[in-house]
Design a protein around this motif. Structure first.
Motif, mmCIF file in Angstrom:
data_model
loop_
_atom_site.group_PDB
_atom_site.id
_atom_site.type_symbol
_atom_site.label_atom_id
_atom_site.label_comp_id
_atom_site.label_asym_id
_atom_site.label_seq_id
_atom_site.Cartn_x
_atom_site.Cartn_y
_atom_site.Cartn_z
ATOM 1 N N THR A 34 -3.037 1.356 -22.829
ATOM 2 C CA THR A 34 -2.190 2.542 -22.814
ATOM 3 C C THR A 34 -0.759 2.192 -23.190
ATOM 4 O O THR A 34 -0.260 1.125 -22.833
ATOM 5 N N ASP A 35 -0.142 3.069 -23.939
ATOM 6 C CA ASP A 35 1.291 2.949 -24.243
ATOM 7 C C ASP A 35 2.118 3.710 -23.225
ATOM 8 O O ASP A 35 3.243 3.345 -22.925
ATOM 9 N N ASN A 36 1.555 4.802 -22.670
ATOM 10 C CA ASN A 36 2.326 5.630 -21.750
ATOM 11 C C ASN A 36 2.050 5.312 -20.278
ATOM 12 O O ASN A 36 2.611 5.943 -19.395
ATOM 13 N N GLY A 37 1.159 4.344 -20.003
ATOM 14 C CA GLY A 37 0.898 3.924 -18.627
ATOM 15 C C GLY A 37 -0.009 4.847 -17.834
ATOM 16 O O GLY A 37 -0.124 4.712 -16.623
ATOM 17 N N VAL A 38 -0.709 5.774 -18.505
ATOM 18 C CA VAL A 38 -1.532 6.750 -17.798
ATOM 19 C C VAL A 38 -3.019 6.452 -18.005
ATOM 20 O O VAL A 38 -3.483 6.306 -19.140
ATOM 21 N N LEU A 39 -3.738 6.368 -16.904
ATOM 22 C CA LEU A 39 -5.191 6.298 -16.906
ATOM 23 C C LEU A 39 -5.680 7.528 -16.161
ATOM 24 O O LEU A 39 -5.364 7.719 -14.989
ATOM 25 N N SER A 40 -6.423 8.372 -16.843
ATOM 26 C CA SER A 40 -6.941 9.595 -16.225
ATOM 27 C C SER A 40 -8.417 9.407 -15.930
ATOM 28 O O SER A 40 -9.159 8.892 -16.764
ATOM 29 N N PHE A 41 -8.837 9.803 -14.732
ATOM 30 C CA PHE A 41 -10.261 9.792 -14.424
ATOM 31 C C PHE A 41 -10.576 10.879 -13.422
ATOM 32 O O PHE A 41 -9.733 11.327 -12.671
ATOM 33 N N TYR A 42 -11.834 11.322 -13.486
ATOM 34 C CA TYR A 42 -12.313 12.396 -12.629
ATOM 35 C C TYR A 42 -13.547 11.935 -11.870
ATOM 36 O O TYR A 42 -14.343 11.167 -12.382
ATOM 37 N N ASN A 43 -13.694 12.448 -10.684
ATOM 38 C CA ASN A 43 -14.887 12.282 -9.879
ATOM 39 C C ASN A 43 -15.829 13.406 -10.303
ATOM 40 O O ASN A 43 -15.628 14.552 -9.946
ATOM 41 N N TYR A 71 -11.004 3.232 -4.640
ATOM 42 C CA TYR A 71 -11.296 4.654 -4.567
ATOM 43 C C TYR A 71 -12.648 4.859 -3.890
ATOM 44 O O TYR A 71 -13.638 4.251 -4.281
ATOM 45 N N HIS A 72 -12.681 5.730 -2.898
ATOM 46 C CA HIS A 72 -13.899 6.098 -2.181
ATOM 47 C C HIS A 72 -14.142 7.576 -2.483
ATOM 48 O O HIS A 72 -13.324 8.420 -2.116
ATOM 49 N N ASP A 79 -20.731 16.587 5.129
ATOM 50 C CA ASP A 79 -21.286 15.419 5.795
ATOM 51 C C ASP A 79 -21.109 14.212 4.879
ATOM 52 O O ASP A 79 -21.954 13.928 4.037
ATOM 53 N N THR A 80 -19.992 13.511 5.010
ATOM 54 C CA THR A 80 -19.702 12.422 4.078
ATOM 55 C C THR A 80 -18.923 11.304 4.747
ATOM 56 O O THR A 80 -18.211 11.517 5.722
ATOM 57 N N ASN A 81 -19.081 10.141 4.193
ATOM 58 C CA ASN A 81 -18.280 8.969 4.559
ATOM 59 C C ASN A 81 -17.436 8.528 3.368
ATOM 60 O O ASN A 81 -16.897 7.447 3.365
ATOM 61 N N PHE A 82 -17.364 9.387 2.347
ATOM 62 C CA PHE A 82 -16.694 9.051 1.091
ATOM 63 C C PHE A 82 -17.230 7.727 0.542
ATOM 64 O O PHE A 82 -16.487 6.858 0.125
ATOM 65 N N ASP A 83 -18.563 7.598 0.552
ATOM 66 C CA ASP A 83 -19.200 6.389 0.052
ATOM 67 C C ASP A 83 -20.186 6.672 -1.085
ATOM 68 O O ASP A 83 -20.988 5.830 -1.445
ATOM 69 N N LYS A 84 -20.099 7.871 -1.673
ATOM 70 C CA LYS A 84 -21.002 8.215 -2.779
ATOM 71 C C LYS A 84 -20.774 7.288 -3.970
ATOM 72 O O LYS A 84 -21.698 6.900 -4.651
ATOM 73 N N LEU A 85 -19.516 6.959 -4.217
ATOM 74 C CA LEU A 85 -19.146 6.011 -5.259
ATOM 75 C C LEU A 85 -17.869 5.336 -4.809
ATOM 76 O O LEU A 85 -16.912 6.007 -4.404
ATOM 77 N N VAL A 86 -17.846 4.019 -4.847
ATOM 78 C CA VAL A 86 -16.665 3.253 -4.492
ATOM 79 C C VAL A 86 -16.360 2.338 -5.682
ATOM 80 O O VAL A 86 -17.245 1.633 -6.165
ATOM 81 N N PHE A 87 -15.121 2.383 -6.147
ATOM 82 C CA PHE A 87 -14.717 1.507 -7.258
ATOM 83 C C PHE A 87 -13.277 1.080 -7.069
ATOM 84 O O PHE A 87 -12.526 1.686 -6.300
ATOM 85 N N SER A 88 -12.896 0.017 -7.778
ATOM 86 C CA SER A 88 -11.524 -0.455 -7.680
ATOM 87 C C SER A 88 -10.938 -0.624 -9.067
ATOM 88 O O SER A 88 -11.658 -0.819 -10.049
ATOM 89 N N ILE A 89 -9.618 -0.532 -9.129
ATOM 90 C CA ILE A 89 -8.866 -0.706 -10.361
ATOM 91 C C ILE A 89 -7.806 -1.765 -10.101
ATOM 92 O O ILE A 89 -7.104 -1.721 -9.085
ATOM 93 N N GLU A 90 -7.713 -2.707 -11.027
ATOM 94 C CA GLU A 90 -6.706 -3.760 -10.909
ATOM 95 C C GLU A 90 -5.849 -3.774 -12.161
ATOM 96 O O GLU A 90 -6.362 -3.785 -13.284
ATOM 97 N N LYS A 91 -4.544 -3.743 -11.982
ATOM 98 C CA LYS A 91 -3.629 -3.782 -13.113
ATOM 99 C C LYS A 91 -3.403 -5.239 -13.509
ATOM 100 O O LYS A 91 -3.032 -6.066 -12.676
ATOM 101 N N LEU A 92 -3.673 -5.553 -14.773
ATOM 102 C CA LEU A 92 -3.515 -6.929 -15.266
ATOM 103 C C LEU A 92 -2.247 -7.079 -16.052
ATOM 104 O O LEU A 92 -1.728 -6.176 -16.590
#
Length: 92
Positions: A34-43, A71-72, A79-92
């Motif tokens: 990215t040039d503008n520093g934005v990463l867009s994502f949707y659940n 992200y959880h 009825d949720t534990n926010f565990d349907k999908l768990v992922f992480s993002i790391e800035k390099l």
């Protein structure tokens, strides 16, 4: 997910990417440019009636650990534990 400069997965560049919890590998390395520093994502989810997102009880809880955002996700339902999908993002 989408960026202004594209996403690289398995050596291929694409403008956007959709990963499904039931078909994606457990661990995926994705490089986002990215040039503008934005990463867009949707659940998003599809329970047989087409893609859906941002409904009444859907959402993501975010925590931080070291240099990662974790992200959880919940699709829909009270009825949720926010565990349907768990992922992480790391800035390099």
């Amino acid at each position: 997910m989408r960026t202004d400069e594209g996403i690289e997965i398995e050596g291929q560049m694409c403008p956007s990417l959709v990963l499904w919890e039931d078909t994606a590998p457990k661990e995926v390395m994705i490089k986002c440019f990215t040039d503008n520093g934005v990463l867009s994502f949707y659940n998003i989810w599809d329970k047989g009636t087409g893609r859906q997102s941002q409904l009444h009880t859907s959402g993501m809880l975010i925590s931080e650990s070291d240099n990662r955002l974790i992200y959880h996700c919940n699709d829909i339902g009270f009825d949720t534990n926010f565990d349907k999908l768990v992922f992480s993002i790391e800035k390099l």
